[in-house]
Design an enzyme around this catalytic site. Sequence first.
Site, PDB file in Angstrom:
ATOM      1  N   SER A  93      90.432  39.976 -43.572  1.00 27.00           N
ATOM      2  CA  SER A  93      91.111  41.267 -43.727  1.00 27.00           C
ATOM      3  C   SER A  93      90.043  42.316 -44.023  1.00 27.00           C
ATOM      4  CB  SER A  93      92.149  41.192 -44.834  1.00 27.00           C
ATOM      5  OG  SER A  93      91.526  40.760 -46.004  1.00 27.00           O
ATOM      6  N   LEU A  94      90.453  43.549 -44.164  1.00 25.38           N
ATOM      7  CA  LEU A  94      89.482  44.627 -44.353  1.00 25.38           C
ATOM      8  C   LEU A  94      89.619  45.234 -45.735  1.00 25.38           C
ATOM      9  CD1 LEU A  94      90.029  46.455 -40.956  1.00 25.38           C
ATOM     10  CD2 LEU A  94      87.942  45.293 -41.647  1.00 25.38           C
ATOM     11  N   LYS A 126      93.645  52.169 -36.669  1.00 21.74           N
ATOM     12  CA  LYS A 126      94.192  50.958 -37.290  1.00 21.74           C
ATOM     13  C   LYS A 126      95.695  50.930 -37.009  1.00 21.74           C
ATOM     14  CE  LYS A 126      93.797  48.336 -41.572  1.00 21.74           C
ATOM     15  NZ  LYS A 126      95.184  47.924 -41.733  1.00 21.74           N
TER      16      LYS A 126
HETATM   17  S1  IVH Z   1      89.442  44.310 -37.245  1.00 23.49           S
HETATM   18  C1  IVH Z   1      87.306  41.502 -39.753  1.00 23.49           C
HETATM   19  N1  IVH Z   1      90.406  46.327 -35.883  1.00 23.49           N
HETATM   20  O1  IVH Z   1      94.177  45.556 -39.859  1.00 23.49           O
HETATM   21  C2  IVH Z   1      88.026  42.489 -39.001  1.00 23.49           C
HETATM   22  N2  IVH Z   1      91.833  45.222 -37.434  1.00 23.49           N
HETATM   23  O2  IVH Z   1      93.448  45.261 -42.702  1.00 23.49           O
HETATM   24  C3  IVH Z   1      89.485  42.451 -39.194  1.00 23.49           C
HETATM   25  N3  IVH Z   1      94.089  46.116 -37.545  1.00 23.49           N
HETATM   26  O3  IVH Z   1      94.410  42.055 -40.052  1.00 23.49           O
HETATM   27  C4  IVH Z   1      90.266  43.055 -38.165  1.00 23.49           C
HETATM   28  N4  IVH Z   1      93.822  47.685 -36.022  1.00 23.49           N
HETATM   29  O4  IVH Z   1      95.902  43.295 -38.410  1.00 23.49           O
HETATM   30  C5  IVH Z   1      90.651  45.380 -36.811  1.00 23.49           C
HETATM   31  N5  IVH Z   1      91.141  48.100 -34.625  1.00 23.49           N
HETATM   32  C6  IVH Z   1      91.387  47.167 -35.524  1.00 23.49           C
HETATM   33  C7  IVH Z   1      92.645  47.031 -36.144  1.00 23.49           C
HETATM   34  C8  IVH Z   1      92.821  46.036 -37.106  1.00 23.49           C
HETATM   35  C9  IVH Z   1      94.671  47.113 -36.877  1.00 23.49           C
HETATM   36  C10 IVH Z   1      94.736  45.305 -38.599  1.00 23.49           C
HETATM   37  C11 IVH Z   1      94.606  43.812 -38.394  1.00 23.49           C
HETATM   38  C12 IVH Z   1      93.900  43.289 -39.615  1.00 23.49           C
HETATM   39  C13 IVH Z   1      94.184  44.369 -40.613  1.00 23.49           C
HETATM   40  C14 IVH Z   1      93.102  44.392 -41.675  1.00 23.49           C
END
Ligand code: IVH
Length: 696
Positions: A93-94, A126
């Site tokens: 997750s972020l 996002k």
């Molecule tokens: S990258 C390690 N890119 O946000 C990188 N996530 O808070 C993790 N999400 O679980 C994911 N748009 O469901 C990434 N352009 C994007 C995204 C994205 C939405 C969601 C995804 C992730 C969550 C993390």
Amino acid sequence: MSQFDIFSADSSEQSPSKRAEELRAIINSADHAYYVEAHPIMSDREYDGMFRELQDLEQHDPTLLTPDSPTQRIGGSQLKEFVQVMHKKPMLSLANTYSEEEVRDFDERVTQGLDNPHHPYVCELKVDGVAISLHYRNGVLERAVTRGDGEIGDDVTANIKTIKELPLKIQHIPFEELNQEMEIRGEVYMENAAFLALNQAREEAGEKTYANPRNLTAGTLKQLNSKEVAKRPLKIVCYYLDGNSEKTNISHAENLIHLKTMGFPISQYSKRVDDIDAVSRFLNEWEYQRDQLPFGIDGIVIKVDSIPQQRILGTVARAPKWAIAYKYEALKAETILQDITFQIGRTGVVTPVAELEPVFLAGSTISRATLHNEDFILGLDIRISDTVIVEKGGDVIPKITGFIASKRHPDALKFSFPNLCPCPINSDLHHPEGEVHYLCMHPECPWQIRRRLEHFASRDAMNIEGLGEKVIDQFVELGLLHSIADIYSLQEKKDSIQSLDRWGLKSVDKLLESIEQSKNQPFRKVLFALGIRHIGEGMSKTLAQHFGSIEALQNADLNQLLEIKEVGNSIANSLIEFFKDEHEMSMLNTLKHADLCMSIDESEMAIRTDEFSGFSIVLTGELSALTRKEASEEIEKRGGKVTGSVSKKTTCLIAGEQAGSKLDKARELNIPILTEQDFLAVIQGTLPLTSFLGLP
Ligand code: IVH
């Protein structure tokens, strides 16, 4: 004439398997052109004709059906449950940031971590949906798995195949290594318009509506019947490619291009930027544009572009150090306050509710919002017919934060709280001194009774299975339940219940058994279930431990109640009011006769967790009946503190055999001294500790 007429012209001369393969390729290309490129390459009629031809071929000879066939998009058989699948690499997750300053701190950490100020980023929207991991083998979608807990997710392949923009088979693989196996990750979501239409249809059909597109997406992916999923317009945007290939280990931005080349839907808004200043510009641009998008976003994702740099930075606590989410502040909308209605809670508290002209905000339609109490409304000075401001941040409940003065109608009346309960009884409302709430005190207020019954039967209270909101509504309406006390005489109404809609012998017996079982709930649960104002779960436990029985609690006067550390005026008064109320007392009597637990049992009685509270006790010398550790535990169990040395603050000393300097010190300071025998008498409950302390 379309470009595909050449294929369909002499189909009769091809073998069925060749023709099926050809149709799959054409239909898949047409799906991609229509759903991803938004450039249809054939008419609906031609498309439908080919689709049906393929369906016929597959039906005639099921061996022709392949996993990448577009006919799979209309859903398959009903599953019993999803298979759980372990992710090859955990789905991280972020970390979230909420200000530009925090984003700059992140940049600082990246510079330090890399020891290099040059690290371009990719900024992405996002999208507020559900993360998914897609596995392709030999270019064919083999498996789609939800994030789950990040380690293990659900195999939702059949549901994901219904997403028309997603290639079931990749036509052009840019390099050989990707052919064998690759993983792609992305976000499944639903556009706002589709969400609204679907929710409206559900509402009209009397079905439960969803709070926002993300919940609807998550609910859709959990469907075990993919035919149902196919009816819902899910979308996907892909943002990650892991191809086990040197070429996919260079740059994230390049991987996005590879994804696009292979036919995956990627976001048209992603942008590679050189430095943090450009990131900041991207954040600012989207601050104002985000509500123009056809789908909801809850922020921006900022990723270090170089994959070797990502590797150097690594991961901490399940989040990458090379990426971060920037969350926007709450979105606001204006709408009309059409009316203020009232809800009655189980304790009679009347809560005003704003009835709003429905407004779409940050992914959901808002038509109601709590106004908390009279002070809240008067503080904001909002009036019926005002244009009010509604705010919503991420997942939080919508809030009304003000009104637009210039749009106020000159006749708009200042709000005043009603004097009468809006329930059918219309009893007087009370406004206790110094309290913000108005209360309906009528013992027969039907709205309050429902809430009280629901609370009484709930899991943390009496835990009566089968006595939920709907059943309570039904029973109250039919006059089978007028109060909590009636629950324990439902047995006598067994025949009437059995003859009701949706009831039978089995379900009635189950309910009655559950009611019988509830008689075993301990006293603290019963106390909580009574629904006395301000008496939550924790307080019920404290009171049960302190007083031991309902009689002792009932006999306590204001001072005795206030002696308890956590009890203040509101709680004490509420208890006194409760025990003064004749309706409540008659209810309590019935419950006593029904054999509910009205006191703690003996083992509980022996220990009152606040008996030694505020006491600092020192142990010295040799104890014989119990060890030092056991003695300390007995003290701590009762809320006391064990300290190492005697001082003026020591409450008492417990002195075993051969006590030395501590005993001298205690004598010197006039600290009460207990022998081991005295202490044992205290913990066995024979004598109160206070009798040794010169206290009352
Ligand atoms: S990258 C390690 N890119 O946000 C990188 N996530 O808070 C993790 N999400 O679980 C994911 N748009 O469901 C990434 N352009 C994007 C995204 C994205 C939405 C969601 C995804 C992730 C969550 C993390």
